[in-house]
Design a protein around this motif. Structure first.
Motif, PDB file in Angstrom:
ATOM      1  N   MET A 179     -25.328  11.955 -36.256  1.00  0.00           N
ATOM      2  CA  MET A 179     -25.075  10.540 -35.953  1.00  0.00           C
ATOM      3  C   MET A 179     -25.991   9.659 -36.786  1.00  0.00           C
ATOM      4  O   MET A 179     -27.024  10.107 -37.280  1.00  0.00           O
ATOM      5  N   LEU A 180     -25.622   8.385 -36.894  1.00  0.00           N
ATOM      6  CA  LEU A 180     -26.478   7.428 -37.591  1.00  0.00           C
ATOM      7  C   LEU A 180     -27.619   7.020 -36.672  1.00  0.00           C
ATOM      8  O   LEU A 180     -27.469   7.039 -35.449  1.00  0.00           O
ATOM      9  N   PRO A 181     -28.755   6.600 -37.244  1.00  0.00           N
ATOM     10  CA  PRO A 181     -29.810   6.029 -36.412  1.00  0.00           C
ATOM     11  C   PRO A 181     -29.254   4.874 -35.584  1.00  0.00           C
ATOM     12  O   PRO A 181     -28.311   4.197 -36.010  1.00  0.00           O
ATOM     13  N   ALA A 182     -29.834   4.665 -34.429  1.00  0.00           N
ATOM     14  CA  ALA A 182     -29.308   3.652 -33.504  1.00  0.00           C
ATOM     15  C   ALA A 182     -29.265   2.273 -34.136  1.00  0.00           C
ATOM     16  O   ALA A 182     -28.308   1.520 -33.943  1.00  0.00           O
ATOM     17  N   CYS A 183     -30.289   1.917 -34.911  1.00  0.00           N
ATOM     18  CA  CYS A 183     -30.335   0.572 -35.495  1.00  0.00           C
ATOM     19  C   CYS A 183     -29.196   0.401 -36.493  1.00  0.00           C
ATOM     20  O   CYS A 183     -28.499  -0.605 -36.486  1.00  0.00           O
ATOM     21  N   VAL A 184     -29.004   1.415 -37.331  1.00  0.00           N
ATOM     22  CA  VAL A 184     -27.952   1.349 -38.344  1.00  0.00           C
ATOM     23  C   VAL A 184     -26.597   1.267 -37.655  1.00  0.00           C
ATOM     24  O   VAL A 184     -25.735   0.466 -38.019  1.00  0.00           O
ATOM     25  N   ASP A 185     -26.455   2.073 -36.615  1.00  0.00           N
ATOM     26  CA  ASP A 185     -25.179   2.150 -35.922  1.00  0.00           C
ATOM     27  C   ASP A 185     -24.777   0.812 -35.309  1.00  0.00           C
ATOM     28  O   ASP A 185     -23.614   0.448 -35.311  1.00  0.00           O
ATOM     29  N   THR A 186     -25.740   0.052 -34.815  1.00  0.00           N
ATOM     30  CA  THR A 186     -25.389  -1.166 -34.083  1.00  0.00           C
ATOM     31  C   THR A 186     -25.325  -2.402 -34.958  1.00  0.00           C
ATOM     32  O   THR A 186     -24.758  -3.415 -34.560  1.00  0.00           O
ATOM     33  N   CYS A 187     -25.898  -2.344 -36.152  1.00  0.00           N
ATOM     34  CA  CYS A 187     -25.995  -3.559 -36.962  1.00  0.00           C
ATOM     35  C   CYS A 187     -24.627  -4.227 -37.102  1.00  0.00           C
ATOM     36  O   CYS A 187     -23.716  -3.667 -37.690  1.00  0.00           O
TER      37      CYS A 187
ATOM     38  N   GLN C   3     -19.508   2.843 -41.343  1.00  0.00           N
ATOM     39  CA  GLN C   3     -19.569   3.808 -42.428  1.00  0.00           C
ATOM     40  C   GLN C   3     -18.814   5.063 -42.009  1.00  0.00           C
ATOM     41  O   GLN C   3     -18.947   5.511 -40.880  1.00  0.00           O
ATOM     42  N   PRO C   4     -18.011   5.613 -42.941  1.00  0.00           N
ATOM     43  CA  PRO C   4     -17.211   6.784 -42.610  1.00  0.00           C
ATOM     44  C   PRO C   4     -18.041   7.841 -41.876  1.00  0.00           C
ATOM     45  O   PRO C   4     -17.663   8.290 -40.803  1.00  0.00           O
ATOM     46  N   VAL C   5     -19.213   8.112 -42.416  1.00  0.00           N
ATOM     47  CA  VAL C   5     -20.023   9.172 -41.825  1.00  0.00           C
ATOM     48  C   VAL C   5     -20.157   8.965 -40.324  1.00  0.00           C
ATOM     49  O   VAL C   5     -19.964   9.866 -39.533  1.00  0.00           O
ATOM     50  N   SER C   6     -20.399   7.709 -39.936  1.00  0.00           N
ATOM     51  CA  SER C   6     -20.692   7.490 -38.519  1.00  0.00           C
ATOM     52  C   SER C   6     -19.473   7.791 -37.663  1.00  0.00           C
ATOM     53  O   SER C   6     -19.584   8.293 -36.568  1.00  0.00           O
ATOM     54  N   ARG C   7     -18.272   7.513 -38.187  1.00  0.00           N
ATOM     55  CA  ARG C   7     -17.082   7.815 -37.379  1.00  0.00           C
ATOM     56  C   ARG C   7     -17.016   9.309 -37.133  1.00  0.00           C
ATOM     57  O   ARG C   7     -16.961   9.759 -36.014  1.00  0.00           O
ATOM     58  N   ARG C   8     -17.095  10.081 -38.216  1.00  0.00           N
ATOM     59  CA  ARG C   8     -17.057  11.528 -38.057  1.00  0.00           C
ATOM     60  C   ARG C   8     -18.177  11.926 -37.103  1.00  0.00           C
ATOM     61  O   ARG C   8     -17.974  12.548 -36.093  1.00  0.00           O
ATOM     62  N   ALA C   9     -19.355  11.426 -37.461  1.00  0.00           N
ATOM     63  CA  ALA C   9     -20.551  11.792 -36.705  1.00  0.00           C
ATOM     64  C   ALA C   9     -20.354  11.530 -35.220  1.00  0.00           C
ATOM     65  O   ALA C   9     -20.697  12.331 -34.380  1.00  0.00           O
ATOM     66  N   PHE C  10     -19.765  10.406 -34.933  1.00  0.00           N
ATOM     67  CA  PHE C  10     -19.597   9.983 -33.554  1.00  0.00           C
ATOM     68  C   PHE C  10     -19.038  11.126 -32.713  1.00  0.00           C
ATOM     69  O   PHE C  10     -19.578  11.510 -31.687  1.00  0.00           O
ATOM     70  N   GLY C  79     -13.404   0.522 -34.242  1.00  0.00           N
ATOM     71  CA  GLY C  79     -12.030   0.090 -34.419  1.00  0.00           C
ATOM     72  C   GLY C  79     -11.660  -1.165 -33.660  1.00  0.00           C
ATOM     73  O   GLY C  79     -10.531  -1.645 -33.770  1.00  0.00           O
ATOM     74  N   HIS C  80     -12.584  -1.728 -32.909  1.00  0.00           N
ATOM     75  CA  HIS C  80     -12.311  -2.983 -32.197  1.00  0.00           C
ATOM     76  C   HIS C  80     -12.334  -4.131 -33.209  1.00  0.00           C
ATOM     77  O   HIS C  80     -13.309  -4.280 -33.949  1.00  0.00           O
ATOM     78  N   PRO C  81     -11.256  -4.943 -33.259  1.00  0.00           N
ATOM     79  CA  PRO C  81     -11.201  -5.985 -34.301  1.00  0.00           C
ATOM     80  C   PRO C  81     -12.418  -6.912 -34.286  1.00  0.00           C
ATOM     81  O   PRO C  81     -12.835  -7.391 -35.333  1.00  0.00           O
ATOM     82  N   ARG C  82     -13.000  -7.127 -33.125  1.00  0.00           N
ATOM     83  CA  ARG C  82     -14.067  -8.128 -33.055  1.00  0.00           C
ATOM     84  C   ARG C  82     -15.435  -7.575 -33.395  1.00  0.00           C
ATOM     85  O   ARG C  82     -16.268  -8.276 -33.966  1.00  0.00           O
ATOM     86  N   ASN C  83     -15.711  -6.337 -33.040  1.00  0.00           N
ATOM     87  CA  ASN C  83     -17.083  -5.860 -33.247  1.00  0.00           C
ATOM     88  C   ASN C  83     -17.153  -4.444 -33.812  1.00  0.00           C
ATOM     89  O   ASN C  83     -18.243  -3.891 -33.926  1.00  0.00           O
ATOM     90  N   ASP C  84     -16.023  -3.895 -34.141  1.00  0.00           N
ATOM     91  CA  ASP C  84     -15.929  -2.572 -34.746  1.00  0.00           C
ATOM     92  C   ASP C  84     -17.211  -1.739 -34.724  1.00  0.00           C
ATOM     93  O   ASP C  84     -17.947  -1.686 -35.702  1.00  0.00           O
ATOM     94  N   GLY C  85     -17.468  -1.122 -33.607  1.00  0.00           N
ATOM     95  CA  GLY C  85     -18.569  -0.159 -33.548  1.00  0.00           C
ATOM     96  C   GLY C  85     -19.967  -0.748 -33.480  1.00  0.00           C
ATOM     97  O   GLY C  85     -20.948  -0.015 -33.579  1.00  0.00           O
ATOM     98  N   THR C  86     -20.061  -2.052 -33.345  1.00  0.00           N
ATOM     99  CA  THR C  86     -21.393  -2.650 -33.347  1.00  0.00           C
ATOM    100  C   THR C  86     -21.628  -3.488 -32.083  1.00  0.00           C
ATOM    101  O   THR C  86     -20.678  -3.822 -31.379  1.00  0.00           O
ATOM    102  N   LEU C  87     -22.872  -3.826 -31.830  1.00  0.00           N
ATOM    103  CA  LEU C  87     -23.215  -4.725 -30.733  1.00  0.00           C
ATOM    104  C   LEU C  87     -24.359  -5.635 -31.156  1.00  0.00           C
ATOM    105  O   LEU C  87     -25.201  -5.252 -31.962  1.00  0.00           O
ATOM    106  N   CYS C  88     -24.394  -6.825 -30.577  1.00  0.00           N
ATOM    107  CA  CYS C  88     -25.494  -7.750 -30.830  1.00  0.00           C
ATOM    108  C   CYS C  88     -26.634  -7.404 -29.865  1.00  0.00           C
ATOM    109  O   CYS C  88     -26.472  -6.560 -28.996  1.00  0.00           O
ATOM    110  N   PRO C  89     -27.787  -8.058 -29.991  1.00  0.00           N
ATOM    111  CA  PRO C  89     -28.890  -7.683 -29.105  1.00  0.00           C
ATOM    112  C   PRO C  89     -28.553  -7.813 -27.621  1.00  0.00           C
ATOM    113  O   PRO C  89     -28.995  -6.998 -26.806  1.00  0.00           O
TER     114      PRO C  89
END
Ligand SMILES: Nc1nc2c(c(=O)[nH]1)N[C@H]1C(S)=C(S)[C@@H](COP(=O)(O)OP(=O)(O)OC[C@H]3O[C@@H](n4cnc5c(=O)[nH]c(N)nc54)[C@H](O)[C@@H]3O)O[C@H]1N2
Ligand SMILES: Nc1nc2c(c(=O)[nH]1)N[C@H]1C(S)=C(S)[C@@H](COP(=O)(O)OP(=O)(O)OC[C@H]3O[C@@H](n4cnc5c(=O)[nH]c(N)nc54)[C@H](O)[C@@H]3O)O[C@H]1N2
Ligand code: SF4
Ligand code: SF4
Ligand code: SF4
Ligand code: SF4
Ligand code: SF4
Ligand SMILES: [Mo]
Lengths: 248, 430, 863
Positions: A179-187, C3-10, C79-89
């Motif tokens: 998996m990616l590091p948590a920070c990278v993953d969430t950016c 990043q592709p890696v993270s999808r697989r990785a997930f 894959g979510h159109p608004r935040n695709d795999g990410t979150l804000c603080p």
């Protein structure tokens, strides 16, 4: 062979500190501990003011002063580039912290149980414990009770022992699971990238290919594994604004 | 046979074995001080080092090394002076200084012990430290240099040294019937001070002295390198660390020796064996070292004023005019005044023991201050990334522990004085 | 974009996790996870479930990582159109507040007097609901409209904003007047669209980021992540950003050009830009002629010349150059855009002619003075805007040819000023002059061109005589009326003054915290005591509840079903439901459960016009095989299961397995107004606001004071904001804004976020600080002045120096000031203590302004 590195795209960073938060939650770091820190910097006088953002994880230096000075080899560099701390071996002399030019080391000044006090949320509340089994913090990540790497050392997560040094681990526990590091993953804007720079067509290699980049404090010869793309190194006139609450 | 010469039924010399009220008073105070230190350390151990004034370098804007490390550097310095003087006396056979030789050796041993303890109290995991420092020792780490090498190696050799040089006296005392006689028998360990034994010991101690000096230089330089090698700490890297270290070490040690010598001279009425010439010699030596060191300080001030980089400038300002100015100028004064005072005595050739004791104490305050200034500012003001400028003020706990260390030192010396003559006994007339 | 890696990785990751844990158990006998020692023997079970962010307004998709059912982390939904795999603080940090024992654990009933901090006794749900039901029924019997349902941001509009309200027949008060409803009204009026100004971000090349807090807040529509992502994508394709904001921090490094404008003068700037676009000849005449009322003929009385058709429909007339006569706009072959014409004795001029004349005096030099920026910059921006507009250009998207105008404006909280309505209108006109609305890369307001009912309603604005209801609907004060809690608070303090006879008696507060989040705090403190009963539905003891609630019903946080929610990003259309990642903690319940139970207790669950009937119609289930059967209290999961099936999905399990329902790209024929059918939804864009003029005259006739009608004018017209008549010792403008680490007042109780954001502070320019002998970190008093009433208010906070703000402006984030949670106490005050509301500090459409004149001084410097 694998060598992990992180790329920071300063053309994208929004200074939002989601990476900081993700790190704190993923690694269960207690209050005032910032394995990842994001500088919000200001320069110049109104109206010719310039702003920049600068994320700062541990640089996982390839020529790491912290590793050199550790008297007991608790701070060590792995083949894959990660610079880790063996929480079972560290004697808490804080020499690595003194030697590190980047200010990324965080010492367990407090008893881990008490380190959460400042958050003013009673994790030991009986009604809560009945749901969380009394985990502290309630979002405690079990991956950190596991030994990592071929060397099988206790190196991930935070607040294990009082009097022991900690810092960014490049999320060894996630990276070892692919998996990616948590920070990278969430950016939210993909300003952070991570991967194997030995591998020609890993995403990070492809990203870095023919791009201008710099390392923090290059002149010191520490050869960080964290490279910055876009923007410039922080000037010595940069003023930090909007500091987090950093005291304990 | 020397034994035949011995006169029986005499009390032990130099008040050994006899516990005076004054002695109890001193020991009482020292014990109290030590106790305070122990309590301080227990608190620190219980709450974690959050009980100290130290904090993380960087976002927390603290200093992660503080008063404790300053004391390590300081104590090791004191020990240096002790052993040097002792070695010089043996090597060049300075008869008129023999009177302070053992004091110097004792001072070395005690100071080293305290230095070692100062490191232990600074560890977040002291128990692990005692094991891991040896189990996983890494010679590449300058820390290894200071701790394992300086403290253990050097402590060992100075103990041996103290032991060898004390055997003749032990033999003499062993010959007398006294409640401590068994102890001295063991101490003397078959040594009977026969001429050839004496010759052999002389030779051994000579070579040992010869061996200790270089070991010493190495040790103290490596102590300097603990700081000097840190590229990331403006104010440390590349400065004249090692030489300055050694000189200031001398200053603090000689200072102590003067104080100790004066005390013993007074308490044990050893006016003739610790004669004026002892003090003039120590005084001159101290003056010399002080002037050399003050030269370093001047250089330091100039470099602080004309700093190449912004960061070093920041530290320079903090020292000369900023947060650390009081400590800096205070220390400089504490070193400069004695220098002047001693010079005055040297010129007028009127040496005043009272004043010299004061100077001896003063230079030690100065030395501690300077050690502190090497340790703290480069952390609080030496950040290369745009972190906020930090601060460091030692907490009560830290002061308590330091008080404890000094008290323990006093305790050890007082104890030694009641077990063994602190001034070498005269050889029996042939 | 992950990043592709993270999808697989997930996927790998989740699988691998099990392995590592097994290993760990082998290594240590004592592995302290939550599960008790016995459960440990079996080892922790790890899984991931889908849910949506509970904090923000764009409901980002999340996956919850669970260990033995305990959530240990939230991560973005790939894959979510608004935040695709990410979150804000905030998305990350909410995890700590789910587990917060300071939540309201059980229903609470007040045991002490209202108006002071509450004392409570725990009650059973049954008892608490009964109390509420009795109160509601008591008042409904008298007049259902006196039951007030007040909401902040709500997440299941269909189920409670609409269905529940209709079932009760109660009044509804939203938070929009504090958000940006002025902007909505301005766009509904001008373009007929329900939204504020946002560009076709992915294709635009030149953007006026007008008070867009890019790096912290959402701007229009979204919460945060989505637009910053699109902004960066566009920027990498060459987008240039002009940041019009008194603070630089909002756009930060992304401002290619910073125009540090004086607060509340945006209308002046917009007018000057219109002036320049016309002067420099950047005009899209075809658009103006065909799709706006610019060619309409206006008489000296300001009324549009119309003729009445057979079925007495009124049709506006234009001057037809072809026939040389005035003809119905719908029939004219070649309408004249400019000029004046004599028709049966009297002269008529085209609306555009009048507009040209109107903006003639609004020169860059004039605006430079008013806005405190240099005139050459305004000129430059106008010509860059005009150039980039490429008037006349078209492009082909999915085979459809669409006009291409890659210039736009992002403006949202520009609505939050006294002249907000007209300012937003003027900004819209800037884009209209170059034909940017509905063009590719041009001006949008929403992702569709559905026409809002207000467009027609605003053609003829009702101005009635008293008595008025407590929201002053159709009154002589606010013919256009958003429904303004601040004004309601004023009315409640002095109903006679506003010709109001009946005041609301029972209030149900949902997801709203007026005492803290809304200006002005003193007005709410003075008025909310007047409610005979107040129930607050909230997971937290909000400050409003602490002071005024009789009953507090503990809502679950993220552990509940909500929806259906939009998940589109403007280009991809998608829908989600919030799925609970765990059971509600303590005794809390999801809102929908609460409303169902409440409806049952009140007796409006089933039957004719009952809650269930309304749910069916709101969710479009009526007369489908999925309709909820009347009578029985439905299970919430079942409601959404039926809704999902009605959408043609397998059911709610579709969301449980896929997380989100991506419907696909928004077709150009609904995204771009020029190519919708009919174009622009068939409405004529209002350059000229005849009905505003009419309403204004009526207001005056009916004796409304000038302060109410002065801005009811056909064209946006500059006047000095009321606050500017405060004495000059109040020499600074106080503005407020949002921090990326906080969401309104609802997150300061999340210590993880305050740790990142720091405490309350006030931004001061170093020059100003020097003048006032204030240094960074000093405690300062901020004293505001009300130019209408002369009242002054003050608060104390900490100075934070920054060169990123105008010297005549100070700024404060608005999130702080909470006292009801141990972690949110002592973080500093909310600026809403010193802002004002009501006349002079609100817009003509009954909306809040967030600016006031203040003076600041070091604490203790002055008495
Ligand atoms: N992190 C975070 N994100 C959020 C929210 C949150 O609370 N926190 N809230 C969400 C909600 S509900 C909304 S409505 C949106 C709001 O989204 P935005 O409107 O983008 O956010 P604000 O901070 O309200 O924007 C106000 C900006 O306008 C500037 N400003 C103030 N007065 C004036 C003026 O007179 N003229 C000009 N030109 N500029 C002025 C301020 O300096 C500030 O930069 O954000 C959403 N996103
Ligand atoms: N000075 C100033 N004031 C502002 C703004 C500004 O820019 N400056 N921004 C304005 C804007 S844009 C807006 S949108 C408003 C928003 O204002 P509000 O909608 O009032 O937002 P909050 O202050 O977050 O209040 C939400 C309350 O709902 C409760 N709550 C939280 N979670 C839940 C839940 O899951 N269920 C239920 N039932 N209740 C819950 C909590 O008690 C919380 O206090 O604030 C406005 N206020
Ligand atoms: S999350 Fe990304 S954008 Fe936000 S601060 Fe960290 S690196 Fe910058
Ligand atoms: S950044 Fe500091 S801690 Fe990290 S590797 Fe480099 S020297 Fe060591
Ligand atoms: S603190 Fe721990 S890791 Fe750092 S140098 Fe000392 S022993 Fe090594
Ligand atoms: S890599 Fe992991 S440990 Fe390092 S900063 Fe990012 S999240 Fe924290
Ligand atoms: S942007 Fe808004 S919705 Fe998305 S994660 Fe952040 S707070 Fe939640
Ligand atoms: Mo809002």
């Amino acid at each position: 062979m694998t060598r992990y590195a992180m790329a920071v795209d300063l053309n994208r960073c929004q200074g939002c500190r989601a990476c900081v938060e993700a790190c704190k939650i993923e690694n269960n770091t207690p209050n005032a501990v910032f394995w990842m820190h994001v500088f919000r910097l200001e320069e110049g006088e109104f109206p010719n003011t310039k702003m920049t953002f600068l994320p700062r994880p541990c640089q996982h230096c390839n020529n790491a002063p912290c590793v050199k000075v550790c008297p007991v080899g608790a701070r060590y560099k792995r083949e894959d580039g990660l610079v880790l701390t063996d929480f079972d071996r560290c004697i808490g002399c804080r020499y690595c912290e003194v030697a590190c030019p980047y200010g990324v080391n965080f010492f367990n000044w407090r008893n881990p149980e008490e380190a959460w006090g400042e958050y003013q949320i009673p994790f030991d509340d009986p009604d809560l414990a009945s749901v969380t089994g009394g985990a502290v913090p309630p979002y405690k990540n079990p991956d950190h009770d596991v030994r990592h790497g071929p060397e099988q050392r206790l190196t991930s997560g935070s607040a294990h022992f009082k009097g022991v040094m900690e810092k960014c681990t490049f999320c060894v526990h996630r990276v070892e699971q692919g998996m990616l590091p948590a920070c990278v993953d969430t950016c939210p804007v993909q300003a952070l990238r991570f991967g194997d720079v030995e591998d020609e067509d890993s995403p990070i290699s492809r990203f870095l290919r023919d791009k201008e980049s710099f390392q923090l404090l290059e002149e010191l010869g520490t050869d960080p594994s964290v490279v910055y793309v876009g923007g410039n190194p922080p000037s010595s006139h940069a003023r930090e604004i909007e500091r987090p609450l950093t005291g304990v | 046979m020397t034994v035949a010469h011995s006169r029986v039924n005499e009390p032990l010399p130099q008040g050994v074995g006899r516990l005076s009220r004054r002695w109890f008073l001193v020991v009482g105070l020292a014990t109290a001080g030590t106790a305070i230190g122990v309590v301080g350390w227990l608190v620190e151990h219980e709450q974690g080092m959050v009980a100290t004034g130290m904090r993380d370098v960087g976002t927390m804007g603290g200093a992660t090394w503080g008063l404790y490390i300053s004391m390590v550097v300081y104590f090791v310095g004191v020990s240096f002076a002790g052993i040097t003087v002792a070695a010089l006396i043996r090597l060049f056979n300075l008869e008129h200084l023999k009177g302070v030789a053992r004091m110097a050796e004792l001072l070395t041993v005690v100071a080293l012990l305290l230095g070692a303890l100062a490191i232990v109290v600074d560890l977040g995991q002291p128990l692990r430290g005692l094991v891991n420092l040896f189990r996983y020792a890494r010679p590449q780490s300058p820390f290894f240099g200071t701790f394992s090498l300086v403290v253990s190696g050097y402590l060992f050799s100075s103990l041996v040294y103290l032991y060898l040089t004390s055997r003749p006296d032990a033999a003499r005392l062993a010959a007398k019937p006294s409640k401590l006689q068994p102890l001295y028998r063991v101490w003397a360990a078959g040594y009977e001070d026969t001429p050839d034994q004496r010759a052999r010991d002389r030779r051994v101690t000579f070579w040992l002295a010869l061996a200790i000096l270089p070991l010493l230089i190495v040790a103290h330089s490596s102590l300097g390198f603990v700081f000097g090698l840190q590229v990331g700490r403006p104010g440390w890297f590349g400065t004249l660390q090692a030489p300055a270290f050694v000189v200031l070490a001398g200053v603090s040690g000689i200072g102590h020796l003067i104080v100790l010598a004066a005390l013993v001279r007074r308490v044990l009425h050893e006016e003739h064996r610790i004669g004026m010439e002892v003090f003039t010699w120590l005084g001159r030596f101290l003056m010399l070292l002080l002037f050399v060191y003050l030269y370093f300080v001047v250089v330091e001030i100039f470099t602080a004023i004309y700093q190449p980089t912004v960061n070093e400038q920041r530290i320079g300002d903090a020292l000369l005019t900023g947060e650390y100015a009081p400590v800096f100028w205070g220390s400089v004064a504490a070193l400069a005044l004695p220098a002047v005072g001693l010079a005055w005595m040297a010129v007028t050739r009127r040496w005043r023991i009272g004043w010299m004791v004061a100077f001896g104490a003063l230079v030690n305050l100065g030395a501690i201050g300077k050690r502190f200034l090497i340790v703290a500012p480069s952390q609080t003001h030496g950040q290369l990334l745009p972190y906020p400028v930090g601060t460091y003020t030692p907490s009560l706990v830290e002061y308590a522990v330091v008080l404890g260390l000094f008290s323990l030192g006093a305790l050890l010396i007082a104890g030694f004085m009641k077990l063994f003559p602190i001034v070498e006994m005269e050889e029996a007339a042939p | 974009m992950m990043q592709p890696v993270s999808r697989r990785a997930f996927l790998k990751g989740t699988a691998a996790a099990g392995g590592t844990l097994a290993a760990s158990r082998f290594l240590f006998e004592t592995l302290d996870t939550v599960a008790g020692a016995d459960a440990l023997a079996l080892g922790p079970v790890e899984d991931r479930v889908f849910t949506t962010c509970w904090i923000g307004k764009q409901d980002c998709g999340m996956t919850a990582r669970r260990i033995d059912g305990r959530v240990v982390k939230f991560e973005g939904m790939a894959g979510h159109p608004r935040n695709d795999g990410t979150l804000c603080p905030k998305g990350q940090a909410q995890i700590i507040s789910i587990y917060d024992p300071n939540r309201v654990k059980t229903p609470l009933i007040r045991t002490n007097a209202k108006g002071v901090s509450g004392e409570w006794r725990e009650a059973s749900w049954d008892e608490a609901l009964q109390v509420v039901a009795d109160e509601v029924n008591r008042v409904r019997a008298e007049d259902p409209s006196l039951v007030l349902w007040q909401k902040g941001r709500s997440k299941s509009e269909a189920l409670y904003d609409n269905a529940f309200i209709k079932a009760l027949g109660s009044s509804k008060l939203g938070h929009g007047a504090y958000c940006s409803d002025t902007g909505y009204r301005a766009l509904e009026y001008t373009l007929g669209l329900h939204g504020v100004l946002n560009p076709d971000l992915l294709s635009t090349r030149y953007l006026l980021a007008w008070g867009w807090n890019i790096t912290n807040a959402g701007g229009n529509k979204f919460c945060w992540i989505t637009w910053p992502r699109q902004m960066l994508e566009a920027r990498e394709k060459g987008l240039r950003i002009v940041h019009i904001d008194p603070r630089l921090r909002a756009a930060g490094p992304f401002a290619d050009q910073w125009l540090p404008i004086r607060p509340s003068t945006d209308l002046a700037l917009a007018l000057a830009l219109c002036n320049q676009l016309i002067a420099q000849g950047y005009l899209d005449r075809p658009y103006l002629t065909r799709y706006t009322n610019a060619p309409y003929l206006v008489g000296e009385d300001g009324m549009i010349l119309k003729e009445t058709t057979g079925d007495d429909q009124e049709i506006a007339l234009v001057w037809d150059i072809a026939s040389g006569s005035a003809r119905p706009a719908t029939e004219a072959a070649e309408p004249a855009l400019e000029g004046g014409y004599d028709i049966d004795g009297s002269t008529y001029r085209t609306a555009f002619d009048l507009f040209k004349e109107h903006v003639n005096g609004y020169t860059p030099e004039w605006a430079g003075e008013v806005c405190g920026v240099d005139a050459s910059l305004i000129r430059q921006i106008a010509s860059e805007f005009g150039d980039n507009a490429r008037i006349g250009a078209t492009t082909v998207i999915d085979g459809v040819e669409v006009p291409y105008r890659p210039v736009g404006i992002m403006a949202y909280h520009m609505a939050q000023q006294e002249l907000g309505f007209q300012a937003l209108r003027a900004m819209t006109m800037v884009t209209m002059l170059v034909g940017a609305p509905g063009a590719v890369g041009g001006q949008l307001s929403d992702s569709t061109w559905k026409i809002h009912k207000n467009y027609a309603a605003f053609e003829d604005l009702a101005v009635n005589d008293p008595p008025y209801d407590f929201m002053l609907k159709g009154s002589k004060y606010f013919p256009i009326n958003t429904g303004f809690p601040g004004m309601v608070a004023k009315v409640m303090q002095d109903p006679a003054r506003y010709g109001v006879e009946k005041l609301p008696k029972v209030a149900i507060l949902h997801y709203v915290n007026p005492v803290l989040a809304f200006p002005s705090q003193p007005d709410f403190l003075a008025s909310y005591t007047k409610f005979e009963h107040m129930t607050v539905i909230s997971p937290w003891m909000s400050e409003t509840a602490d002071l005024f609630a009789d009953v507090v019903l503990p809502a679950a946080t993220i552990e509940k079903y909500e929806g259906p929610l939009s998940a589109g990003d403007g280009y991809i259309d998608a829908r989600v439901l919030r799925l609970p990642p765990m059971d509600p903690l303590f005794e809390s319940r999801g809102e929908i459960d609460i409303y169902l139970d409440l409806a049952e207790k009140i007796g409006v669950l089933g039957g004719e016009g009952g809650y269930i009937e309304h749910i069916n119609s709101e969710l479009g289930l009526t007369d489908t095989s999925f309709a909820l059967p009347d009578g029985a209290r439905p299970d919430v999961r079942d409601i959404f299961d039926r809704w999902a099936k009605a959408q043609g999905l397998s059911g709610i399990d579709y969301f449980e397995t896929n997380g989100i329902w991506v419907k696909g790209p928004v077709p150009p024929t609904s995204a771009y107004g020029y190519v919708t059918d009919p174009p622009f939804g068939g409405v004529v864009h209002r350059l000229y606001g005849e009905s505003l003029l009419k309403a204004g005259r009526l207001m005056e006739e009916k004796g409304a004071e000038e302060i109410y009608y002065q801005d009811y004018l056909p064209f946006p017209t500059w006047r000095q904001p009321t606050m500017d008549s405060s004495p000059e010792e109040y020499d600074l403008y106080l503005i407020s804004y949002k921090l990326v680490e906080h969401k309104q007042s609802r997150t300061t109780l999340i210590p993880l976020l305050t740790e990142l954001s720091g405490k309350q502070r006030i931004d001061v320019n170093p020059a100003t600080a020097r003048r006032l002998a204030i240094s960074d970190g000093d405690e300062v008093v901020v004293e505001s002045h009300n130019a209408v009433t002369g009242e002054t208010r003050s608060l104390t906070t900490v100075a934070s120096l920054t060169d990123g703000i105008r010297p005549d402006v100070v700024g404060m984030p608005h999130h702080f000031g909470s006292w009801s949670h141990p972690a949110s106490r002592d973080l500093g005050p909310t600026p809403n203590e010193v802002f004002f509301t009501g006349e002079g500090y609100m817009g003509q459409t009954a909306d809040a302004s967030f600016q006031v004149k203040v003076r600041i001084f070091r604490r203790g410097d002055r008495a």
